[in-house]
Scaffold this active site. Sequence first.
Site, PDB file in Angstrom:
ATOM      1  N   SER A   1       0.852  -1.176   0.000  1.00  0.00           N
ATOM      2  CA  SER A   1       0.000   0.000   0.000  1.00  0.00           C
ATOM      3  C   SER A   1       0.897   1.238   0.000  1.00  0.00           C
ATOM      4  O   SER A   1       1.739   1.395   0.884  1.00  0.00           O
ATOM      5  CB  SER A   1      -0.878  -0.034   1.262  1.00  0.00           C
ATOM      6  OG  SER A   1      -1.684   1.112   1.348  1.00  0.00           O
TER       7      SER A   1
ATOM      8  N   LYS B   1      -0.865  -0.837  -4.531  1.00  0.00           N
ATOM      9  CA  LYS B   1      -2.114  -0.133  -4.197  1.00  0.00           C
ATOM     10  C   LYS B   1      -1.767   1.315  -3.913  1.00  0.00           C
ATOM     11  O   LYS B   1      -0.905   1.594  -3.065  1.00  0.00           O
ATOM     12  CB  LYS B   1      -2.755  -0.794  -2.981  1.00  0.00           C
ATOM     13  CG  LYS B   1      -3.776   0.035  -2.217  1.00  0.00           C
ATOM     14  CD  LYS B   1      -4.542  -0.824  -1.219  1.00  0.00           C
ATOM     15  CE  LYS B   1      -4.716  -0.137   0.128  1.00  0.00           C
ATOM     16  NZ  LYS B   1      -5.455  -0.970   1.099  1.00  0.00           N
ATOM     17  N   LEU B   2      -2.410   2.224  -4.628  1.00  0.00           N
ATOM     18  CA  LEU B   2      -2.177   3.651  -4.401  1.00  0.00           C
ATOM     19  C   LEU B   2      -3.290   4.207  -3.542  1.00  0.00           C
ATOM     20  O   LEU B   2      -4.474   4.023  -3.845  1.00  0.00           O
ATOM     21  CB  LEU B   2      -2.158   4.418  -5.734  1.00  0.00           C
ATOM     22  CG  LEU B   2      -1.146   3.976  -6.792  1.00  0.00           C
ATOM     23  CD1 LEU B   2      -1.257   4.905  -8.011  1.00  0.00           C
ATOM     24  CD2 LEU B   2       0.266   3.991  -6.233  1.00  0.00           C
ATOM     25  N   LYS B   3      -2.924   4.908  -2.481  1.00  0.00           N
ATOM     26  CA  LYS B   3      -3.920   5.639  -1.711  1.00  0.00           C
ATOM     27  C   LYS B   3      -4.329   6.853  -2.532  1.00  0.00           C
ATOM     28  O   LYS B   3      -3.464   7.529  -3.120  1.00  0.00           O
ATOM     29  CB  LYS B   3      -3.301   6.086  -0.373  1.00  0.00           C
ATOM     30  CG  LYS B   3      -3.040   4.921   0.576  1.00  0.00           C
ATOM     31  CD  LYS B   3      -4.345   4.302   1.046  1.00  0.00           C
ATOM     32  CE  LYS B   3      -4.164   3.439   2.279  1.00  0.00           C
ATOM     33  NZ  LYS B   3      -5.447   2.889   2.758  1.00  0.00           N
TER      34      LYS B   3
ATOM     35  N   ASP C   1      -7.150   2.942  -3.238  1.00  0.00           N
ATOM     36  CA  ASP C   1      -7.914   2.917  -1.983  1.00  0.00           C
ATOM     37  C   ASP C   1      -8.201   4.345  -1.552  1.00  0.00           C
ATOM     38  O   ASP C   1      -7.277   5.124  -1.299  1.00  0.00           O
ATOM     39  CB  ASP C   1      -7.106   2.184  -0.900  1.00  0.00           C
ATOM     40  CG  ASP C   1      -7.887   2.015   0.405  1.00  0.00           C
ATOM     41  OD1 ASP C   1      -9.061   2.448   0.475  1.00  0.00           O
ATOM     42  OD2 ASP C   1      -7.320   1.435   1.355  1.00  0.00           O
TER      43      ASP C   1
ATOM     44  N   ASN D   1     -10.342   5.197   1.116  1.00  0.00           N
ATOM     45  CA  ASN D   1     -10.700   5.345   2.541  1.00  0.00           C
ATOM     46  C   ASN D   1     -11.847   6.345   2.746  1.00  0.00           C
ATOM     47  O   ASN D   1     -11.746   7.261   3.561  1.00  0.00           O
ATOM     48  CB  ASN D   1      -9.475   5.756   3.373  1.00  0.00           C
ATOM     49  CG  ASN D   1      -8.475   4.625   3.523  1.00  0.00           C
ATOM     50  OD1 ASN D   1      -7.377   4.701   2.988  1.00  0.00           O
ATOM     51  ND2 ASN D   1      -8.837   3.566   4.224  1.00  0.00           N
TER      52      ASN D   1
ATOM     53  N   GLU E   1     -11.066   0.651  -3.872  1.00  0.00           N
ATOM     54  CA  GLU E   1     -11.403   0.262  -2.506  1.00  0.00           C
ATOM     55  C   GLU E   1     -12.086   1.415  -1.766  1.00  0.00           C
ATOM     56  O   GLU E   1     -11.555   2.534  -1.718  1.00  0.00           O
ATOM     57  CB  GLU E   1     -10.102  -0.150  -1.794  1.00  0.00           C
ATOM     58  CG  GLU E   1     -10.274  -0.678  -0.388  1.00  0.00           C
ATOM     59  CD  GLU E   1      -8.929  -1.123   0.210  1.00  0.00           C
ATOM     60  OE1 GLU E   1      -7.940  -1.251  -0.543  1.00  0.00           O
ATOM     61  OE2 GLU E   1      -8.872  -1.320   1.437  1.00  0.00           O
TER      62      GLU E   1
ATOM     63  N   ASP F   1     -13.920  -2.117   2.223  1.00  0.00           N
ATOM     64  CA  ASP F   1     -13.050  -2.329   3.382  1.00  0.00           C
ATOM     65  C   ASP F   1     -13.847  -1.895   4.613  1.00  0.00           C
ATOM     66  O   ASP F   1     -14.514  -2.721   5.259  1.00  0.00           O
ATOM     67  CB  ASP F   1     -11.751  -1.506   3.180  1.00  0.00           C
ATOM     68  CG  ASP F   1     -10.828  -1.469   4.393  1.00  0.00           C
ATOM     69  OD1 ASP F   1     -11.194  -2.001   5.457  1.00  0.00           O
ATOM     70  OD2 ASP F   1      -9.726  -0.877   4.304  1.00  0.00           O
TER      71      ASP F   1
ATOM     72  N   LYS G   1     -10.109  -7.693   6.885  1.00  0.00           N
ATOM     73  CA  LYS G   1      -9.170  -7.353   7.955  1.00  0.00           C
ATOM     74  C   LYS G   1      -9.731  -7.935   9.234  1.00  0.00           C
ATOM     75  O   LYS G   1     -10.795  -7.511   9.697  1.00  0.00           O
ATOM     76  CB  LYS G   1      -9.064  -5.833   8.132  1.00  0.00           C
ATOM     77  CG  LYS G   1      -8.316  -5.110   7.047  1.00  0.00           C
ATOM     78  CD  LYS G   1      -8.275  -3.623   7.354  1.00  0.00           C
ATOM     79  CE  LYS G   1      -7.622  -2.870   6.214  1.00  0.00           C
ATOM     80  NZ  LYS G   1      -7.830  -1.418   6.350  1.00  0.00           N
TER      81      LYS G   1
ATOM     82  N   GLY H   1      -4.440  -4.901   5.646  1.00  0.00           N
ATOM     83  CA  GLY H   1      -3.444  -4.734   6.696  1.00  0.00           C
ATOM     84  C   GLY H   1      -3.718  -3.475   7.488  1.00  0.00           C
ATOM     85  O   GLY H   1      -4.494  -2.619   7.057  1.00  0.00           O
TER      86      GLY H   1
HETATM   87  O1  OSB Z   1      -7.518   1.215   4.276  1.00  0.00           O
HETATM   88  O2  OSB Z   1      -6.359  -0.505   3.938  1.00  0.00           O
HETATM   89  C1  OSB Z   1      -6.539   0.548   4.539  1.00  0.00           C
HETATM   90  C2  OSB Z   1      -3.553   1.238   6.774  1.00  0.00           C
HETATM   91  C3  OSB Z   1      -4.180   1.718   7.898  1.00  0.00           C
HETATM   92  C4  OSB Z   1      -5.542   1.858   7.903  1.00  0.00           C
HETATM   93  C5  OSB Z   1      -6.281   1.499   6.786  1.00  0.00           C
HETATM   94  C6  OSB Z   1      -5.654   0.993   5.655  1.00  0.00           C
HETATM   95  C7  OSB Z   1      -4.264   0.903   5.638  1.00  0.00           C
HETATM   96  C8  OSB Z   1      -3.508   0.479   4.471  1.00  0.00           C
HETATM   97  C9  OSB Z   1      -2.164  -0.150   4.676  1.00  0.00           C
HETATM   98  O3  OSB Z   1      -3.874   0.644   3.333  1.00  0.00           O
HETATM   99  C10 OSB Z   1      -2.271  -1.597   4.953  1.00  0.00           C
HETATM  100  C11 OSB Z   1      -0.960  -2.227   5.358  1.00  0.00           C
HETATM  101  O4  OSB Z   1      -0.026  -2.180   4.554  1.00  0.00           O
HETATM  102  O5  OSB Z   1      -0.842  -2.747   6.490  1.00  0.00           O
HETATM  103 MG    MG Z   2      -8.593   0.217   2.815  1.00  0.00          MG
END
Ligand code: OSB
Ligand code: MG
Length: 368
Positions: A135, A161-163, A189, A191, A214, A239, A263, A291
């Site tokens: 990520s 995976k790009l935020k 992703d 969020n 995501e 997620d 998760k 994760g």
């Molecule tokens: O949305 O997947 C998520 C980390 C913290 C909280 C939410 C997320 C994430 C990640 C990183 O995307 C996941 C990882 O590499 O552990």
């Molecule tokens: Mg996520």
Amino acid sequence: MKLTGIELRRIRMPLVAPFRTSFGTETERDILLLRAVGDEAAGWGECVAMSDPLYSSEYVEAAADVLRRYLVPALGARPEADGTAVAPALHRFKGHRMAKAALETAVLDAELRAAGRSFARELGAVHDRVPCGVSVGIMNSIPELLESVQGYIDEGYVRIKLKIEPGWDVEPVRAVRERFGDEVLLQVDANTAYTRADAAVLAALDPFDLLLIEQPLDEEDILGHADLARQVRTPICLDESIVSAKAAADAIRLGACSIVNIKPGRVGGYLEARRIHDVCQASGIPVWCGGMLETGLGRAANVALAALPGFTLPGDTSASGRYYRTDVTEPFVLADGHLPVPAAPGIGIDPLPEVLAEITTSTEWLPL
Ligand code: OSB
Ligand code: MG
């Protein structure tokens, strides 16, 4: 085996680099570890709650508080170490899934260590190694992002995976595609950073052949995701919204997602995570293991889960070095883009005593 008590331990670990998402920037982690101590063995559970309630309503101080005040006492005096009995014992307390998951994991680990059985075997793993994605946080510039992605590709990660967030979406995706080509497995992703009004921006990602988008919308907006799924070609993955097997079944039936990120912390533990895997498998929905910047302890259990047959997409099960220069366990190291599934009893790995002592900020003993 009887449990004699639960130790709460707080550790502080700096990240190798700041990790920025649409909800905030992390530079170090304040992590709650649980140790379930029995008369034959002890087990570890890592709580994935973050310092602030920005990813979910949970946060580390609240997790410690609810464990101390409600969850640990609900196990009763000197209970049998039985992982399957934990969730029913905690059921009447609403929410706090990350805290519940940590307690269930610690008890399961203790039980399995005493019985000499591995977590992977217990969950139903069918692989001895799992392919790993990474990520990649939001960066200050496109060149900085490309350099970061280059590094991960050089390390062997099989999926990027790009935020993303509004203003950091189409251009970074285009730049990564142009630089690294169409063969790279790529996903994004958000969020929850977008709204129902942003369908056109998200549809603008369609030409880039992403594996999935995501959690673009609010965690409670299941119907919004179902509508969005009809307006974009890229598969929608949930997620934050998937807090239980029931939530997964409902989202799938409503057409809100065609892929699920599992998760264990978010859903109350590895046993519920396995039920989500089962629901998705029965519906033909691919799943992957998410994760939460876990240490080697949480990572070990995640890698075991990711080895179940329905986990057909690479997860965010990156190597220890993705986040930590010094992990609390022997580090997980990528080999040909994969991590090995621990085979020793329980989660199959232990903290390094000197490291653990060095990073511990407090401990608290809760007798049963
Ligand atoms: O949305 O997947 C998520 C980390 C913290 C909280 C939410 C997320 C994430 C990640 C990183 O995307 C996941 C990882 O590499 O552990
Ligand atoms: Mg996520």
